[in-house]
Design an enzyme around this catalytic site. Structure first.
Site, PDB file in Angstrom:
ATOM      1  CB  SER A 140      44.868  43.147  47.963  1.00  0.00           C
ATOM      2  OG  SER A 140      44.719  42.816  46.349  1.00  0.00           O
ATOM      3  CE1 TYR A 153      42.566  47.923  46.534  1.00  0.00           C
ATOM      4  CE2 TYR A 153      43.162  46.339  45.209  1.00  0.00           C
ATOM      5  CZ  TYR A 153      42.521  46.835  46.519  1.00  0.00           C
ATOM      6  OH  TYR A 153      42.000  45.659  47.102  1.00  0.00           O
TER       7      TYR A 153
END
Length: 256
Positions: A140, A153
Site C-alpha cells: 500500500s 496500518y
C-alpha cells in the site's frame, strides 16, 4: 501469451472479495489455473464458480494465512506454481498512536506481514521449481508514507514493503521475480467498512467527494500487467493511485 505449462498455477490469497477476487479473475483470463484462498470458503467458492462459468480454471481452498501449519499443509500439494499473489491483509481502526488498540496492531501485523511471510516461505520452493516464478506482494502507499491515524496500518504495510525488498535481494539469481504493487485510495465493498468496524458513515467519508477512486479491477489490471511481462522484466515497485490523490494526505474532493 498463455503461461508455460510449468508455470500455469497462480495462488491468490485473500481472494474472497475486492482486489483478491478481481486479481483471481484477471489471472484466470490470462490463462492461469487460479487457486483462490481466504478464510470464507463460501465466498471463494462463489468466485471460483464464476471464473469457471466464464470458461477459465479455478479452485477454492479455505485458508487462514496466519496459521502456519495450515499454510504448510496447503503448500505441500504443489510441486510447482508460477505465481503467488500475497493479497491477504487489511486495516483495523484509525486511532492515534496515543489511543490505538494494541490488539488491532497485532492483528494487522499478523495478517499483513506474518501471513505474507508464511505463504511466501511455504511456496517459494514450488515457485523456484517452476523455473519462472513470480511473487507479488500487494502492499500500500501507506507503507511508503505516514499519515495521522494510520500508525498501525502504516507499520504493517511498511513491514510488508521491506519484506518484498529484502526477499528480492536474497533470491537474486534464482528464477523468481518479486513484484510489489502499492495502491493508494481504492474503493471496495469491505476495506473501509472493516477498518471502521462496520460503521457505514465513517467508511463512506473516506471516499466522500472523490469522483473516481481506484476500483479493485484497476488494481487487478495493474497486477495482471506486471505478472505478464517477459520473464526477465521485474517490476520492483509499482505505485498506483487515482488521479485525484496526489499523496496519502492530499486528495481532491469535489464540493457537493
Amino acid at each position: 501469451m498463455a503461461p508455460a505449462p510449468a508455470s500455469r498455477i497462480a495462488v491468490v490469497t485473500g481472494a474472497s472479495s475486492g482486489i483478491g477476487a478481481a486479481t483471481a479473475r484477471r489471472l484466470a483470463a490470462e490463462g492461469y489455473r487460479v487457486v483462490l484462498t481466504a478464510r470464507r470458503q463460501d465466498r471463494i467458492e462463489a468466485v471460483a464458480k464464476e471464473i469457471e462459468a466464464a470458461g477459465h480454471s479455478a479452485v477454492a481452498y479455505a485458508l487462514d494465512v496466519t496459521d502456519r501449519a495450515a499454510v504448510d499443509e496447503f503448500a505441500s500439494a504443489f510441486k510447482t506454481i508460477g505465481v503467488l499473489v500475497n493479497n491477504a491483509g487489511g486495516a483495523l481502526g484509525a486511532d492515534s498512536i496515543a489511543t490505538g488498540d494494541p490488539d488491532q496492531w497485532r492483528q494487522m501485523y499478523e495478517t499483513n506481514v506474518i501471513g505474507t511471510l508464511n505463504v511466501t516461505q511455504a511456496l517459494l520452493p514450488a515457485l523456484t521449481a517452476s523455473g519462472d516464478g513470480t511473487v507479488v506482494v500487494l502492499s500500500s502507499t501507506a507503507g511508503l508514507g505516514t499519515y495521522e491515524g494510520g500508525g498501525g496500518y502504516v507499520a504493517a504495510k511498511h513491514g510488508e514493503h521491506v519484506l518484498a525488498e529484502t526477499l528480492r535481494l536474497e533470491i537474486v539469481g534464482t528464477p523468481v521475480r518479486v513484484i510489489e504493487v502499492a495502491p493508494g485510495m481504492v474503493k471496495t465493498d469491505e476495506f473501509a467498512l472493516t477498518r471502521f468496524g462496520g460503521d457505514e458513515a465513517k467508511a463512506a467519508k473516506v471516499y466522500q467527494g472523490v469522483a473516481e477512486p481506484l476500483s479493485a479491477d484497476d488494481v487487478a489490471d495493474t497486477i495482471g500487467w506486471a505478472v505478464t511481462r517477459p520473464p526477465h522484466v521485474n517490476i520492483d515497485l509499482l505505485v498506483v493511485r487515482p488521479r485525484a490523490q496526489a499523496s496519502n494526505t492530499k486528495v481532491h474532493r469535489e464540493q457537493s
